[in-house]
Write a protein that holds these residues in place. Structure first.
Motif, short mmCIF file in Angstrom:
data_model
loop_
_atom_site.label_atom_id
_atom_site.label_comp_id
_atom_site.label_asym_id
_atom_site.label_seq_id
_atom_site.Cartn_x
_atom_site.Cartn_y
_atom_site.Cartn_z
N LEU A 20 -96.56 -12.82 -121.86
CA LEU A 20 -95.51 -12.81 -122.88
C LEU A 20 -94.20 -13.33 -122.30
O LEU A 20 -93.46 -14.05 -122.98
N GLY A 21 -93.90 -12.99 -121.05
CA GLY A 21 -92.68 -13.50 -120.43
C GLY A 21 -92.67 -15.02 -120.38
O GLY A 21 -91.67 -15.67 -120.69
N SER A 22 -93.82 -15.60 -120.03
CA SER A 22 -93.94 -17.05 -119.96
C SER A 22 -93.84 -17.67 -121.35
O SER A 22 -93.12 -18.65 -121.56
N LEU A 23 -94.54 -17.08 -122.32
CA LEU A 23 -94.52 -17.59 -123.70
C LEU A 23 -93.13 -17.51 -124.31
O LEU A 23 -92.60 -18.50 -124.83
N LEU A 24 -92.51 -16.34 -124.23
CA LEU A 24 -91.18 -16.17 -124.81
C LEU A 24 -90.15 -17.01 -124.05
O LEU A 24 -89.26 -17.61 -124.67
N GLY A 25 -90.27 -17.07 -122.73
CA GLY A 25 -89.36 -17.90 -121.95
C GLY A 25 -89.42 -19.36 -122.39
O GLY A 25 -88.38 -20.02 -122.55
N ALA A 26 -90.63 -19.87 -122.62
CA ALA A 26 -90.79 -21.26 -123.06
C ALA A 26 -90.19 -21.45 -124.45
O ALA A 26 -89.55 -22.48 -124.72
N MET A 27 -90.39 -20.49 -125.33
CA MET A 27 -89.83 -20.59 -126.69
C MET A 27 -88.30 -20.59 -126.63
O MET A 27 -87.65 -21.35 -127.36
N LEU A 28 -87.73 -19.75 -125.78
CA LEU A 28 -86.27 -19.70 -125.65
C LEU A 28 -85.73 -21.00 -125.07
O LEU A 28 -84.70 -21.51 -125.51
N GLU A 29 -86.43 -21.56 -124.07
CA GLU A 29 -85.98 -22.80 -123.44
C GLU A 29 -86.01 -23.97 -124.41
O GLU A 29 -85.29 -24.95 -124.23
N GLU A 30 -86.87 -23.89 -125.44
CA GLU A 30 -86.92 -24.95 -126.44
C GLU A 30 -85.70 -24.96 -127.34
O GLU A 30 -85.40 -25.97 -127.98
N LEU A 31 -84.99 -23.84 -127.41
CA LEU A 31 -83.78 -23.78 -128.23
C LEU A 31 -82.66 -24.56 -127.53
O LEU A 31 -82.40 -24.35 -126.35
N GLU A 32 -82.02 -25.43 -128.27
CA GLU A 32 -80.93 -26.20 -127.70
C GLU A 32 -79.79 -25.28 -127.28
O GLU A 32 -79.42 -24.35 -128.00
N GLY A 33 -79.26 -25.51 -126.05
CA GLY A 33 -78.13 -24.73 -125.59
C GLY A 33 -78.48 -23.35 -125.09
O GLY A 33 -77.60 -22.49 -124.98
N VAL A 34 -79.75 -23.11 -124.77
CA VAL A 34 -80.19 -21.81 -124.26
C VAL A 34 -80.88 -22.03 -122.92
O VAL A 34 -81.72 -22.93 -122.79
N ALA A 35 -80.55 -21.22 -121.92
CA ALA A 35 -81.18 -21.30 -120.60
C ALA A 35 -81.64 -19.91 -120.18
O ALA A 35 -80.85 -18.98 -120.16
N VAL A 36 -82.93 -19.78 -119.87
CA VAL A 36 -83.44 -18.53 -119.31
C VAL A 36 -83.12 -18.57 -117.82
O VAL A 36 -83.66 -19.39 -117.09
N VAL A 37 -82.22 -17.69 -117.39
CA VAL A 37 -81.76 -17.73 -115.99
C VAL A 37 -82.64 -16.89 -115.07
O VAL A 37 -82.61 -17.08 -113.86
N ALA A 38 -83.43 -15.97 -115.64
CA ALA A 38 -84.36 -15.17 -114.82
C ALA A 38 -85.29 -14.40 -115.75
O ALA A 38 -84.96 -14.13 -116.91
N VAL A 39 -86.48 -14.08 -115.20
CA VAL A 39 -87.42 -13.19 -115.87
C VAL A 39 -87.69 -12.06 -114.89
O VAL A 39 -88.03 -12.30 -113.73
N ALA A 40 -87.49 -10.82 -115.34
CA ALA A 40 -87.68 -9.65 -114.48
C ALA A 40 -88.77 -8.77 -115.08
O ALA A 40 -88.80 -8.56 -116.29
N GLY A 41 -89.65 -8.25 -114.22
CA GLY A 41 -90.75 -7.43 -114.70
C GLY A 41 -90.59 -5.95 -114.50
O GLY A 41 -91.40 -5.16 -114.97
N ASP A 42 -89.55 -5.56 -113.76
CA ASP A 42 -89.30 -4.13 -113.57
C ASP A 42 -87.81 -3.86 -113.52
O ASP A 42 -87.00 -4.78 -113.52
N GLU A 43 -87.46 -2.57 -113.50
CA GLU A 43 -86.05 -2.17 -113.60
C GLU A 43 -85.22 -2.70 -112.44
O GLU A 43 -84.11 -3.21 -112.64
N ALA A 44 -85.74 -2.59 -111.21
CA ALA A 44 -84.97 -3.04 -110.05
C ALA A 44 -84.71 -4.55 -110.10
O ALA A 44 -83.59 -5.00 -109.83
N GLU A 45 -85.74 -5.33 -110.45
CA GLU A 45 -85.55 -6.79 -110.58
C GLU A 45 -84.53 -7.11 -111.66
O GLU A 45 -83.71 -8.01 -111.51
N ALA A 46 -84.59 -6.36 -112.76
CA ALA A 46 -83.68 -6.59 -113.87
C ALA A 46 -82.24 -6.33 -113.44
O ALA A 46 -81.34 -7.14 -113.73
N LEU A 47 -82.01 -5.22 -112.75
CA LEU A 47 -80.64 -4.90 -112.33
C LEU A 47 -80.12 -5.92 -111.32
O LEU A 47 -78.96 -6.31 -111.37
#
Length: 136
Positions: A20-47
Motif C-alpha cells: 500500500l505504501g508503494s501504491l499510494l506513494g506512486a499515486m501521490l507522485e502522479e499529482l502535479e506539485g506533490v513530492a513524497v519525501v519519505a515512507v515510514a513503516g513504524d513510529e520511530a521511522e516516522a518521527l
C-alpha cells in the motif's frame, strides 16, 4: 514577468504495508506539485522522518509495525518545535467513531477510511497543494 514555481507539497507517508505504501506513494507522485519525501513503516521511522524532512503533510496509518500512528500524532502535538506542524490526515482500516474522536482530540485535520475514501484522500492532497500554490 518571470514565472516562479512554488516548491512541491512535501508528503510523509506513514504506512506499514509495503504494497500500500508503494501504491499510494506512486499515486501521490502522479499529482502535479506533490513530492513524497519519505515512507515510514513504524513510529520511530516516522518521527525521524518528521524531524529530518519537515513535510507539509503527514498521512498517518494508525496500525504500524512498531508503535502506532496515535503515538506519532501525540508526539506531533507535544513537540511541534521538534517535528514541525504539518497538516495531518489519518488513513486507516480502523475508521471507528472512537478512533475518529481520539484523532480529532489530537488535532488531526482529516480522517479517511482506506476501504472507502482513497479518492477523498487524493482530493485532500490536491486541495492542500492548490492552497500552498496560492500562497506563493
Amino acid at each position: 514577468m518571470a514565472h516562479t514555481t512554488c516548491p512541491p507539497l512535501k508528503v510523509l507517508l506513514i504506512e506499514d504495508s509495503p504494497l500500500l505504501g508503494s501504491l499510494l506513494g506512486a499515486m501521490l507522485e502522479e499529482l502535479e506539485g506533490v513530492a513524497v519525501v519519505a515512507v515510514a513503516g513504524d513510529e520511530a521511522e516516522a518521527l525521524q522522518a518528521l524531524q529530518e524532512r519537515r513535510p507539509d503533510l503527514a498521512i498517518v496509518d494508525l496500525n504500524l509495525r512498531e508503535g502506532s500512528g496515535l503515538g506519532v500524532l501525540r508526539a506531533l502535538r507535544a513537540k511541534p518545535e521538534c517535528y514541525g506542524q504539518p497538516a495531518t490526515a489519518v488513513f486507516t482500516n480502523h475508521a471507528h467513531a472512537h478512533l475518529r474522536e481520539r484523532c480529532r482530540a489530537l488535532g488531526v485535520d482529516r480522517f479517511f477510511d482506506k476501504a472507502l475514501e482513497m479518492d477523498a484522500l487524493l482530493d485532500y492532497v490536491e486541495f492542500l497543494r492548490r492552497a500552498a500554490t496560492e500562497t506563493h
